[in-house]
Design a protein around this motif. Structure first.
Motif, PDB file in Angstrom:
ATOM      1  N   VAL A 195       0.818  -1.209   0.000  1.00  0.00           N
ATOM      2  CA  VAL A 195       0.000   0.000   0.000  1.00  0.00           C
ATOM      3  C   VAL A 195       0.853   1.261   0.000  1.00  0.00           C
ATOM      4  CG1 VAL A 195      -1.947  -1.137   1.108  1.00  0.00           C
ATOM      5  CG2 VAL A 195      -0.217  -0.014   2.529  1.00  0.00           C
ATOM      6  N   ARG A 196       2.174   1.097   0.019  1.00  0.00           N
ATOM      7  CA  ARG A 196       3.063   2.249  -0.092  1.00  0.00           C
ATOM      8  C   ARG A 196       3.378   2.517  -1.551  1.00  0.00           C
ATOM      9  NH1 ARG A 196       7.900   0.316   3.619  1.00  0.00           N
ATOM     10  NH2 ARG A 196       7.426  -1.557   2.397  1.00  0.00           N
ATOM     11  N   VAL A 197       3.676   3.769  -1.842  1.00  0.00           N
ATOM     12  CA  VAL A 197       4.028   4.135  -3.211  1.00  0.00           C
ATOM     13  C   VAL A 197       5.367   3.511  -3.584  1.00  0.00           C
ATOM     14  CG1 VAL A 197       5.170   6.279  -2.505  1.00  0.00           C
ATOM     15  CG2 VAL A 197       4.252   6.067  -4.830  1.00  0.00           C
ATOM     16  N   ASN A 198       5.496   3.107  -4.830  1.00  0.00           N
ATOM     17  CA  ASN A 198       6.786   2.643  -5.324  1.00  0.00           C
ATOM     18  C   ASN A 198       7.756   3.825  -5.406  1.00  0.00           C
ATOM     19  OD1 ASN A 198       6.586  -0.270  -5.905  1.00  0.00           O
ATOM     20  ND2 ASN A 198       4.901   0.365  -7.237  1.00  0.00           N
ATOM     21  N   PRO A 199       8.967   3.672  -4.897  1.00  0.00           N
ATOM     22  CA  PRO A 199       9.861   4.828  -4.740  1.00  0.00           C
ATOM     23  C   PRO A 199      10.249   5.513  -6.043  1.00  0.00           C
ATOM     24  CG  PRO A 199      11.000   2.772  -4.208  1.00  0.00           C
ATOM     25  CD  PRO A 199       9.553   2.447  -4.305  1.00  0.00           C
ATOM     26  N   LEU A 200      10.428   4.768  -7.118  1.00  0.00           N
ATOM     27  CA  LEU A 200      10.832   5.404  -8.369  1.00  0.00           C
ATOM     28  C   LEU A 200       9.678   6.196  -8.984  1.00  0.00           C
ATOM     29  CD1 LEU A 200      13.106   2.578  -9.640  1.00  0.00           C
ATOM     30  CD2 LEU A 200      13.801   4.966  -9.434  1.00  0.00           C
ATOM     31  N   LEU A 201       8.447   5.716  -8.800  1.00  0.00           N
ATOM     32  CA  LEU A 201       7.309   6.521  -9.247  1.00  0.00           C
ATOM     33  C   LEU A 201       7.253   7.822  -8.463  1.00  0.00           C
ATOM     34  CD1 LEU A 201       4.648   6.985 -10.796  1.00  0.00           C
ATOM     35  CD2 LEU A 201       3.492   5.770  -8.947  1.00  0.00           C
ATOM     36  N   ALA A 202       7.426   7.752  -7.151  1.00  0.00           N
ATOM     37  CA  ALA A 202       7.394   8.959  -6.326  1.00  0.00           C
ATOM     38  C   ALA A 202       8.485   9.939  -6.748  1.00  0.00           C
ATOM     39  CB  ALA A 202       7.550   8.588  -4.856  1.00  0.00           C
ATOM     40  N   GLU A 203       9.668   9.428  -7.016  1.00  0.00           N
ATOM     41  CA  GLU A 203      10.782  10.282  -7.431  1.00  0.00           C
ATOM     42  C   GLU A 203      10.485  11.023  -8.732  1.00  0.00           C
ATOM     43  OE1 GLU A 203      15.006   9.400  -9.626  1.00  0.00           O
ATOM     44  OE2 GLU A 203      14.523   8.144  -7.887  1.00  0.00           O
ATOM     45  N   ILE A 204       9.908  10.307  -9.682  1.00  0.00           N
ATOM     46  CA  ILE A 204       9.689  10.891 -11.009  1.00  0.00           C
ATOM     47  C   ILE A 204       8.426  11.742 -11.053  1.00  0.00           C
ATOM     48  CG2 ILE A 204       9.147  10.276 -13.406  1.00  0.00           C
ATOM     49  CD1 ILE A 204      11.152   7.910 -13.003  1.00  0.00           C
ATOM     50  N   ALA A 205       7.365  11.308 -10.361  1.00  0.00           N
ATOM     51  CA  ALA A 205       6.089  12.020 -10.450  1.00  0.00           C
ATOM     52  C   ALA A 205       6.007  13.236  -9.539  1.00  0.00           C
ATOM     53  CB  ALA A 205       4.940  11.068 -10.127  1.00  0.00           C
ATOM     54  N   ALA A 221      -2.270  -3.408  -4.910  1.00  0.00           N
ATOM     55  CA  ALA A 221      -2.844  -2.974  -3.635  1.00  0.00           C
ATOM     56  C   ALA A 221      -3.173  -1.491  -3.603  1.00  0.00           C
ATOM     57  CB  ALA A 221      -1.887  -3.317  -2.497  1.00  0.00           C
ATOM     58  N   GLY A 222      -2.718  -0.738  -4.593  1.00  0.00           N
ATOM     59  CA  GLY A 222      -3.148   0.649  -4.722  1.00  0.00           C
ATOM     60  C   GLY A 222      -2.252   1.687  -4.105  1.00  0.00           C
ATOM     61  N   GLY A 223      -1.059   1.306  -3.684  1.00  0.00           N
ATOM     62  CA  GLY A 223      -0.162   2.284  -3.085  1.00  0.00           C
ATOM     63  C   GLY A 223       0.142   3.453  -3.998  1.00  0.00           C
ATOM     64  N   ASP A 224       0.384   3.169  -5.273  1.00  0.00           N
ATOM     65  CA  ASP A 224       0.690   4.234  -6.229  1.00  0.00           C
ATOM     66  C   ASP A 224      -0.539   5.083  -6.518  1.00  0.00           C
ATOM     67  OD1 ASP A 224       3.238   3.193  -6.368  1.00  0.00           O
ATOM     68  OD2 ASP A 224       2.928   2.178  -8.283  1.00  0.00           O
ATOM     69  N   ALA A 225      -1.670   4.422  -6.760  1.00  0.00           N
ATOM     70  CA  ALA A 225      -2.889   5.150  -7.118  1.00  0.00           C
ATOM     71  C   ALA A 225      -3.306   6.112  -6.016  1.00  0.00           C
ATOM     72  CB  ALA A 225      -4.020   4.162  -7.416  1.00  0.00           C
ATOM     73  N   ILE A 226      -3.264   5.665  -4.761  1.00  0.00           N
ATOM     74  CA  ILE A 226      -3.667   6.516  -3.647  1.00  0.00           C
ATOM     75  C   ILE A 226      -2.683   7.666  -3.471  1.00  0.00           C
ATOM     76  CG2 ILE A 226      -4.056   6.588  -1.163  1.00  0.00           C
ATOM     77  CD1 ILE A 226      -6.234   5.120  -2.750  1.00  0.00           C
ATOM     78  N   TRP A 227      -1.395   7.385  -3.546  1.00  0.00           N
ATOM     79  CA  TRP A 227      -0.372   8.432  -3.409  1.00  0.00           C
ATOM     80  C   TRP A 227      -0.569   9.515  -4.471  1.00  0.00           C
ATOM     81  CZ3 TRP A 227       3.582  10.438  -6.406  1.00  0.00           C
ATOM     82  CH2 TRP A 227       4.571  11.164  -5.749  1.00  0.00           C
ATOM     83  N   LEU A 228      -0.800   9.106  -5.694  1.00  0.00           N
ATOM     84  CA  LEU A 228      -0.999  10.071  -6.774  1.00  0.00           C
ATOM     85  C   LEU A 228      -2.267  10.895  -6.537  1.00  0.00           C
ATOM     86  CD1 LEU A 228      -0.017   7.661  -9.662  1.00  0.00           C
ATOM     87  CD2 LEU A 228       1.127   9.858  -9.234  1.00  0.00           C
ATOM     88  N   ALA A 229      -3.345  10.235  -6.168  1.00  0.00           N
ATOM     89  CA  ALA A 229      -4.603  10.948  -5.933  1.00  0.00           C
ATOM     90  C   ALA A 229      -4.472  11.947  -4.795  1.00  0.00           C
ATOM     91  CB  ALA A 229      -5.720   9.950  -5.643  1.00  0.00           C
ATOM     92  N   GLN A 230      -3.757  11.592  -3.752  1.00  0.00           N
ATOM     93  CA  GLN A 230      -3.573  12.497  -2.618  1.00  0.00           C
ATOM     94  C   GLN A 230      -2.789  13.744  -3.000  1.00  0.00           C
ATOM     95  OE1 GLN A 230      -1.860   9.667   0.176  1.00  0.00           O
ATOM     96  NE2 GLN A 230      -3.764   9.622   1.355  1.00  0.00           N
ATOM     97  N   ARG A 231      -2.067  13.661  -4.093  1.00  0.00           N
ATOM     98  CA  ARG A 231      -1.298  14.817  -4.566  1.00  0.00           C
ATOM     99  C   ARG A 231      -1.990  15.553  -5.698  1.00  0.00           C
ATOM    100  NH1 ARG A 231       1.088  11.671  -1.693  1.00  0.00           N
ATOM    101  NH2 ARG A 231       2.915  12.216  -0.430  1.00  0.00           N
ATOM    102  N   GLY A 232      -3.224  15.179  -6.005  1.00  0.00           N
ATOM    103  CA  GLY A 232      -4.021  15.932  -6.953  1.00  0.00           C
ATOM    104  C   GLY A 232      -4.189  15.318  -8.319  1.00  0.00           C
ATOM    105  N   TRP A 233      -3.573  14.164  -8.565  1.00  0.00           N
ATOM    106  CA  TRP A 233      -3.742  13.506  -9.854  1.00  0.00           C
ATOM    107  C   TRP A 233      -5.130  12.870  -9.943  1.00  0.00           C
ATOM    108  CZ3 TRP A 233      -0.002  13.027 -13.787  1.00  0.00           C
ATOM    109  CH2 TRP A 233       1.273  13.508 -13.477  1.00  0.00           C
ATOM    110  N   HIS A 234      -5.647  12.776 -11.160  1.00  0.00           N
ATOM    111  CA  HIS A 234      -6.854  12.006 -11.428  1.00  0.00           C
ATOM    112  C   HIS A 234      -6.415  10.663 -12.000  1.00  0.00           C
ATOM    113  CE1 HIS A 234      -9.953  15.033 -10.591  1.00  0.00           C
ATOM    114  NE2 HIS A 234      -8.995  15.883 -10.906  1.00  0.00           N
ATOM    115  N   VAL A 235      -6.688   9.602 -11.250  1.00  0.00           N
ATOM    116  CA  VAL A 235      -6.092   8.299 -11.487  1.00  0.00           C
ATOM    117  C   VAL A 235      -7.113   7.326 -12.064  1.00  0.00           C
ATOM    118  CG1 VAL A 235      -4.806   6.395 -10.435  1.00  0.00           C
ATOM    119  CG2 VAL A 235      -4.629   8.715  -9.467  1.00  0.00           C
ATOM    120  N   THR A 236      -6.712   6.618 -13.114  1.00  0.00           N
ATOM    121  CA  THR A 236      -7.432   5.434 -13.571  1.00  0.00           C
ATOM    122  C   THR A 236      -6.574   4.238 -13.184  1.00  0.00           C
ATOM    123  OG1 THR A 236      -8.435   6.604 -15.440  1.00  0.00           O
ATOM    124  CG2 THR A 236      -8.405   4.202 -15.534  1.00  0.00           C
TER     125      THR A 236
END
Length: 228
Positions: A33-43, A58-73
């Motif tokens: 449920v945690r964001v993948n570190p390389l996605l966090a670094e780049i995004a 498990a959605g770690g990336d999707a939730i992290w992105l949404a919490q930062r304002g992205w609209h996630v599919t």
């Protein structure tokens, strides 16, 4: 290398693949449920927009992105994974920025145009024409959009794939398989960094990630995605 497969579950893709990933996510609890570190670094420094999360797990990336304002599919073959991501988005107050869809990407692909497509550890023990899926993802980018592919470059002790003969394509090999028109897409990054990773039981190991980052050129019409 155009097909992803390891020794292990075999047979037809369809039902077997779905059952495999259903079992995987039903038994993995809250790990992942945690964001993948390389996605966090780049995004992290990017302006927010529309992002497609291929194999959301498990959605770690999707939730992290949404919490930062992205609209996630967020898409996955596992119904359990998709339902858990939907429930977690609702619990954390970001349901309005997370759309979940169940897809067997060997057969269907989500509609839409995206500023970022993320394929994090997009591996499977079943036959999958992965380069075709990733070319479709590149084709779904808006002008200036990014395709980020992060693959395993080594086997971790907790990996479901313990095949000693497994081949991990390098970023250069992945780019060659995608065969994207360099006039329309350019490679921004292709490297193999090492990092210390933590597994579901708290164990740690040094792992290699194969990273490919591709940008679609600004002002390009939507092409076929591959040179013929």
């Amino acid at each position: 290398m155009d097909f992803t497969r390891s020794r292990g579950p075999a047979g037809d893709h369809g039902g077997d693949a779905e059952a495999f990933w259903e079992r995987h996510y039903r038994t993995r609890g809250s790990w992942g449920v945690r964001v993948n570190p390389l996605l966090a670094e780049i995004a992290a420094p990017l302006p927010c927009g529309a992002v497609l999360d291929l194999g959301c797990g498990a959605g770690g990336d999707a939730i992290w992105l949404a919490q930062r304002g992205w609209h996630v599919t967020a898409v996955d073959i596992s119904r359990t994974a998709v339902e858990r991501v939907r429930d977690r988005a609702r619990e954390l107050g970001v349901a309005d920025r997370v759309a979940t869809e169940r897809h067997d990407l060997a057969r269907s692909f989500p509609a839409g145009r995206f500023d970022l497509v993320s394929a994090q550890y997009f591996h499977t023990p079943f036959a999958l024409h992965r380069s075709r899926v990733l070319r479709t993802a590149a084709d779904a980018l808006r002008p200036g959009g990014l395709l980020l592919v992060v693959d395993h470059g080594s086997t971790a002790p907790w990996s479901w794939n313990q095949d000693p003969d497994a081949h991990f394509p390098t970023p250069t090999e992945i780019a060659a398989e995608l065969d994207l028109d360099p006039a329309r897409w350019c490679v921004l990054r292709a490297d193999m960094p090492r990092r210390r990773a933590t597994g579901p039981g708290g164990e740690t190991a040094t792992v290699v990630d194969n990273v490919l980052l591709v940008r679609r050129a600004a002002g390009t019409a939507r092409p076929s995605g591959r040179r013929e």
